[in-house]
Write a protein that holds these residues in place. Sequence first.
Motif, PDB file in Angstrom:
ATOM      1  N   ARG A   1       7.192   6.895  -4.897  1.00 51.64           N
ATOM      2  CA  ARG A   1       6.356   5.961  -5.647  1.00 51.64           C
ATOM      3  C   ARG A   1       6.353   4.570  -5.003  1.00 51.64           C
ATOM      4  NH1 ARG A   1       1.878   5.956  -8.645  1.00 51.64           N
ATOM      5  NH2 ARG A   1       1.762   4.111  -9.970  1.00 51.64           N
ATOM      6  N   THR A   2       7.499   4.146  -4.489  1.00 50.70           N
ATOM      7  CA  THR A   2       7.631   2.804  -3.938  1.00 50.70           C
ATOM      8  C   THR A   2       7.977   2.866  -2.449  1.00 50.70           C
ATOM      9  OG1 THR A   2      10.010   2.648  -4.391  1.00 50.70           O
ATOM     10  CG2 THR A   2       8.507   2.030  -6.177  1.00 50.70           C
ATOM     11  N   LEU A   3       7.964   1.709  -1.804  1.00 49.22           N
ATOM     12  CA  LEU A   3       8.348   1.651  -0.401  1.00 49.22           C
ATOM     13  C   LEU A   3       9.808   2.027  -0.220  1.00 49.22           C
ATOM     14  CD1 LEU A   3       6.522  -1.540   0.969  1.00 49.22           C
ATOM     15  CD2 LEU A   3       5.671   0.798   0.691  1.00 49.22           C
ATOM     16  N   GLU A   4      10.654   1.632  -1.174  1.00 50.25           N
ATOM     17  CA  GLU A   4      12.062   2.000  -1.102  1.00 50.25           C
ATOM     18  C   GLU A   4      12.252   3.518  -1.184  1.00 50.25           C
ATOM     19  OE1 GLU A   4      11.013  -0.615  -2.872  1.00 50.25           O
ATOM     20  OE2 GLU A   4      12.534  -2.193  -2.964  1.00 50.25           O
ATOM     21  N   ASP A   5      11.409   4.184  -1.972  1.00 52.34           N
ATOM     22  CA  ASP A   5      11.462   5.644  -2.017  1.00 52.34           C
ATOM     23  C   ASP A   5      11.205   6.220  -0.629  1.00 52.34           C
ATOM     24  OD1 ASP A   5      11.911   5.597  -4.760  1.00 52.34           O
ATOM     25  OD2 ASP A   5       9.786   5.836  -5.251  1.00 52.34           O
ATOM     26  N   GLY A   6      10.228   5.634   0.066  1.00 53.26           N
ATOM     27  CA  GLY A   6       9.918   6.093   1.415  1.00 53.26           C
ATOM     28  C   GLY A   6      11.081   5.900   2.373  1.00 53.26           C
TER      29      GLY A   6
ATOM     30  N   ALA B   1       0.842  -1.195   0.000  1.00 49.56           N
ATOM     31  CA  ALA B   1       0.000   0.000   0.000  1.00 49.56           C
ATOM     32  C   ALA B   1       0.876   1.244   0.000  1.00 49.56           C
ATOM     33  CB  ALA B   1      -0.914  -0.001   1.218  1.00 49.56           C
ATOM     34  N   PRO B   2       1.217   1.795  -1.158  1.00 47.41           N
ATOM     35  CA  PRO B   2       2.097   2.970  -1.194  1.00 47.41           C
ATOM     36  C   PRO B   2       1.472   4.212  -0.573  1.00 47.41           C
ATOM     37  CG  PRO B   2       1.189   2.520  -3.373  1.00 47.41           C
ATOM     38  CD  PRO B   2       0.802   1.360  -2.504  1.00 47.41           C
ATOM     39  N   CYS B   3       0.137   4.246  -0.478  1.00 45.63           N
ATOM     40  CA  CYS B   3      -0.521   5.419   0.097  1.00 45.63           C
ATOM     41  C   CYS B   3      -0.160   5.622   1.568  1.00 45.63           C
ATOM     42  CB  CYS B   3      -2.035   5.288  -0.037  1.00 45.63           C
ATOM     43  SG  CYS B   3      -2.629   5.301  -1.741  1.00 45.63           S
TER      44      CYS B   3
ATOM     45  N   GLY C   1       1.131  20.219  -5.028  1.00 44.78           N
ATOM     46  CA  GLY C   1       0.129  20.374  -3.980  1.00 44.78           C
ATOM     47  C   GLY C   1      -1.034  19.422  -4.125  1.00 44.78           C
ATOM     48  N   GLY C   2      -0.765  18.209  -4.646  1.00 47.51           N
ATOM     49  CA  GLY C   2      -1.805  17.184  -4.725  1.00 47.51           C
ATOM     50  C   GLY C   2      -1.822  16.344  -3.457  1.00 47.51           C
ATOM     51  N   TYR C   3      -2.401  15.141  -3.559  1.00 43.36           N
ATOM     52  CA  TYR C   3      -2.522  14.270  -2.388  1.00 43.36           C
ATOM     53  C   TYR C   3      -1.164  13.971  -1.763  1.00 43.36           C
ATOM     54  CZ  TYR C   3      -7.411  13.334  -3.623  1.00 43.36           C
ATOM     55  OH  TYR C   3      -8.750  13.449  -3.891  1.00 43.36           O
ATOM     56  N   ILE C   4      -0.205  13.525  -2.584  1.00 40.43           N
ATOM     57  CA  ILE C   4       1.098  13.135  -2.048  1.00 40.43           C
ATOM     58  C   ILE C   4       1.808  14.333  -1.437  1.00 40.43           C
ATOM     59  CG2 ILE C   4       3.372  12.220  -2.630  1.00 40.43           C
ATOM     60  CD1 ILE C   4       2.073  10.527  -4.767  1.00 40.43           C
TER      61      ILE C   4
END
Length: 283
Positions: free
Chosen positions: A144-149, A51-53, A167-170
Motif C-alpha cells: 500500500r505504501t512506499l515502505e511496504d515496497g 505514486a504508489p502505483c 489477480g487484480g492490478y497489483i
Amino acid sequence: MASLIFGGVGLARLVVIGGSAAGMAAAAKAKRVNESLEVVVFERSRYVSYAPCGVPYYIEGLVRDLSSLVYYPVEYFRRKRNIDVRVRHEVLDVDPKAKEVVVKNLDRDENFEMEYDYLVLATGGKPSIPETLNHNVKEVFTLRTLEDGEKIKRSCEKAEKIGIVGGGYIGLELTEALMKKGKKVLLFQRSYPMRRALDPEVSSDIIKELQRHNVNLHLVESFRDVESKNKALCVITDKNEYLVDILILAMGVKPNVDLAGRIGVKLGVTGAIKVNDRMETSV
C-alpha cells in the motif's frame, strides 16, 4: 467535519490527517485560498505526495530509488508552501467537541494534543485481508505504501518461491516484476484474473500470457490462511496447501475508516465516510 470557510478574518488552524494525494491536495488548496491559515498535516509514513502505483517497478529494479516515486518531498511543502508537514506522526484520536487531536510521534514514541479549527480526514484506504488471518506469521506482506515496497524488496532478494494472493492490478504487476527477477511465482485467485475489470473472454488472454511465462496459476481457488512450517510459509487454500518463502496479499483495498468510526462519523453504504455535497461529515 466543519465546513472550510477560508475567507474569514483572523488566524485559524487546519489539521489534515493523511499526507497522500488527497490530503496534500487539500492542504495546498487551503493554503492558496487563505495564506494566513495555519495548515498542519500528519502522515504516519515517511513520505507524502507519492505514486504508489510505481512500487512494483521499484521491486523489479526499474525504479532505482523510492524518491523517484515522490512528486514533492516534505521539505518542498514546508519551505515553498509554508505547510507544517509532520511525517511519522499518527493521529490516535479526535475530540470533535473540544476540536482537538491526539497525535503520536512514532520516532520518539511520544503523544501530544493539538487544537484545530478545521479538520480534514484523508486517511484513504487500507489493504483488504481476511479477518481470520494469522497475524503472527512473519514474511507476509501487503502493498500500500512506499515502505511496504521497501520491505517486500528486501525479503524478495533472499526468496526463491513467492506466493501472491489476488489477480487484480497489483497482483499481476507484482507477478510480472518478480518473474523478471527470476523468482518462482504462485498466483492464487478465487475466480479469474482482473475479474472486476474484464470479461472472462478477455481474461483468458491474460491467463495464456501468465502460463507462457511459467507462472504457477491457482485459479478458482480461495485463500484461507497461512502458517509457518519448516522455515517456510504454508499457504492454505480451499483445495490444498503450498510452501512458499514469502507471501504477498494483493486482495484489494477498503476504506480506512478506523479513526472515523471511533469518533462517531457516519459511514455510507460502501463503508466509506458519508459526506454531503460540501464534503462535510456528520460530525
